[in-house]
Write a protein that holds these residues in place. Structure first.
Motif: not given
Length: 109
Positions: A72-74, A98-100
């Motif tokens: 859940d993110g990058e 998820a909030e970068n």
């Protein structure tokens, strides 16, 4: 008790044994050997290809695709260096939530 003599083409042994089953054994053995050689050639091809820049890029894309669904993110991996079986190095790796926000950033792993 009279003994029956064998005719032309009859083999010694118990009657009714062998036949098609014995004839199928060389075919099955040939299929097994052929399949084993095919698997061996495929493994060698994978090892050779994954040790090229193009092959490592393909591996990187597959890994990123799998991680995209699992994280859940990058996740970013700049490139993969080295031998994939013994001496793999990941370059320019980062994992963001998820909030970068950065979770992990590394030049090399």
């Amino acid at each position: 008790m009279a003994r029956r003599s064998r005719g032309a083409g009859e083999k010694a042994g118990a009657p009714g044994l062998g036949g098609p089953l014995i004839a199928a054994r060389p075919v099955a053995r040939g299929v097994l050997i052929g399949f084993s050689l095919l698997v061996l050639v495929a493994l060698i091809a994978v090892l050779v290809v994954t040790n090229t820049p193009w092959g490592r890029e393909q591996v990187r894309q597959v890994v990123l695709g799998a991680l995209d669904d699992a994280v859940d993110g990058e996740v970013e991996i700049g490139r993969i260096d080295g031998d994939l079986l013994r001496n793999i190095r990941l370059r320019d790796v980062s994992i963001r939530d998820a909030e970068n926000r950065p979770f992990i950033e590394a030049d090399a792993i």
